[in-house]
Design a protein around this motif. Structure first.
Motif, PDB file in Angstrom:
ATOM      1  N   ARG A  56     -48.878  24.208 -15.157  1.00 31.00           N
ATOM      2  CA  ARG A  56     -47.817  24.606 -15.780  1.00 31.00           C
ATOM      3  C   ARG A  56     -47.817  25.983 -16.499  1.00 31.00           C
ATOM      4  NH1 ARG A  56     -46.669  18.620 -18.996  1.00 31.00           N
ATOM      5  NH2 ARG A  56     -45.707  17.585 -17.107  1.00 31.00           N
ATOM      6  N   ARG A  57     -49.077  26.449 -17.027  1.00 28.38           N
ATOM      7  CA  ARG A  57     -49.040  27.502 -17.456  1.00 28.38           C
ATOM      8  C   ARG A  57     -49.026  28.626 -16.313  1.00 28.38           C
ATOM      9  NH1 ARG A  57     -53.015  24.874 -20.957  1.00 28.38           N
ATOM     10  NH2 ARG A  57     -54.715  25.501 -19.578  1.00 28.38           N
ATOM     11  N   GLN A  97     -51.390  20.674 -17.334  1.00 32.42           N
ATOM     12  CA  GLN A  97     -51.124  21.929 -18.299  1.00 32.42           C
ATOM     13  C   GLN A  97     -51.493  23.205 -17.859  1.00 32.42           C
ATOM     14  OE1 GLN A  97     -49.334  21.308 -21.085  1.00 32.42           O
ATOM     15  NE2 GLN A  97     -48.995  18.978 -20.725  1.00 32.42           N
ATOM     16  N   ARG A 103     -42.917  22.383 -10.424  1.00 32.33           N
ATOM     17  CA  ARG A 103     -43.234  21.576 -11.543  1.00 32.33           C
ATOM     18  C   ARG A 103     -44.627  20.763 -11.203  1.00 32.33           C
ATOM     19  NH1 ARG A 103     -39.939  17.275 -11.384  1.00 32.33           N
ATOM     20  NH2 ARG A 103     -39.835  17.422  -9.149  1.00 32.33           N
ATOM     21  N   PHE A 104     -45.002  20.470 -12.388  1.00 35.47           N
ATOM     22  CA  PHE A 104     -46.583  19.646 -12.431  1.00 35.47           C
ATOM     23  C   PHE A 104     -46.254  18.532 -13.288  1.00 35.47           C
ATOM     24  CE2 PHE A 104     -47.757  23.887 -11.478  1.00 35.47           C
ATOM     25  CZ  PHE A 104     -48.933  23.843 -10.586  1.00 35.47           C
ATOM     26  N   GLU A 105     -46.573  17.202 -12.738  1.00 34.90           N
ATOM     27  CA  GLU A 105     -46.605  16.212 -13.557  1.00 34.90           C
ATOM     28  C   GLU A 105     -47.998  15.525 -13.442  1.00 34.90           C
ATOM     29  OE1 GLU A 105     -43.459  13.682 -12.082  1.00 34.90           O
ATOM     30  OE2 GLU A 105     -41.756  15.030 -12.473  1.00 34.90           O
TER      31      GLU A 105
END
Length: 271
Positions: free
Chosen positions: A74-75, A71, A86-88
């Motif tokens: 992503r910020r 999270q 992208r982050f997962e």
């Protein structure tokens, strides 16, 4: 809960990562990231290497086991307007949701080394790298006299014994282990090169304050202090860490902290 996930969600590694930004940018600049390259950053945290790779124009996916760090990443990507980042959430031991041969470059700087199944990690990194692509790892070195190896060594001395079957993440800092692990994934020793490199922690305060950051936000150190509290040794641990940080501080201004730490840089050529 997955113990590794619990460890890295326990604190707030972004507080430590903030001291590592400059070295992350320098490392990315040195590994040949180019516009349009597909890059996987495994164990990415909040993007210490993923963000600068995206700034260089690569199409970057950051994967981390800690949901809070995903999270935070992503910020950061949104704040910088990086649509190519992208982050997962994911586990370095099992990247089943990622296609075989889908990345030009897989990077893991002090990330995948902490996953509990090193042979699975090596196989997965090789699997998702395309033929002709590369893997670059940064791993702390066991017994090294510089900062992080000594933090982890000191912390383990105050912590309960690890569970049966535990494989120390520091074993990724031994060249023979790296060769063996990637060997099970079909990588010949001649496809692997090693380099001793340096990461520098820069903090705008004295070294004792940086110790406090590790105490409050870095999972392994948090666990060590919790165990030390129970045995009445927390002050002893604090003093030992403050002496360690102070002895490694290379800043000429002792109101600031700059600590270099040696690591093993591993480059794997995938065929």
């Amino acid at each position: 809960m997955n113990a590794n996930k619990a460890l890295w969600e326990k604190g707030d590694f972004t507080q430590v990562a903030a001291t590592m930004r400059e070295s992350g940018e320098a490392l990315v600049a040195s590994i040949g990231v180019r516009p349009g390259m597909r890059v996987l950053d495994l164990g990415c945290g909040d993007g210490t290497t993923a963000v600068p790779a995206a700034r260089l124009g690569a199409d970057v996916l950051g994967v981390d086991i800690a949901g809070n760090l995903v999270q935070a990443g992503r910020r950061r990507a949104a704040e910088e307007g990086l649509a190519n980042l992208r982050f997962e959430e994911g586990d370095a031991c099992d990247l089943a949701n990622l296609e075989t041969g889908s990345f030009d470059l897989v990077v893991s700087i002090f990330g995948a080394m902490f996953a509990p199944k090193p042979f699975e990690v090596a196989r997965e990194m090789v699997r998702v790298t395309r033929p002709g692509g590369r893997i670059v790892m940064g791993n702390w070195i066991p017994g090294d006299p510089t900062l992080v190896a000594q933090i982890l060594k000191t912390s383990s001395a105050y912590s309960p014994p690890p569970p049966e079957g535990f494989i120390s993440p520091m074993t990724w800092g031994v060249e023979a282990n790296v060769v063996e692990r990637f060997g099970t994934a079909g990588i010949a020793p001649g496809q692997i090169t090693f380099l001793r490199d340096t990461y520098t922690f820069n903090f705008p305060g004295p070294s004792a304050q940086l110790v406090d950051i590790f105490r409050r936000y870095y999972g392994p150190t948090m666990n060590a202090f919790e165990a030390a509290e129970k045995s009445g040794r927390s002050e002893e641990l604090r003093q030992e860490l403050e002496a360690l940080f102070d002895s490694h501080n290379r800043s000429s201004d002792k109101s600031r902290t700059s600590i270099p730490a040696t690591f093993l840089r591993v480059t794997v050529q995938v065929r």
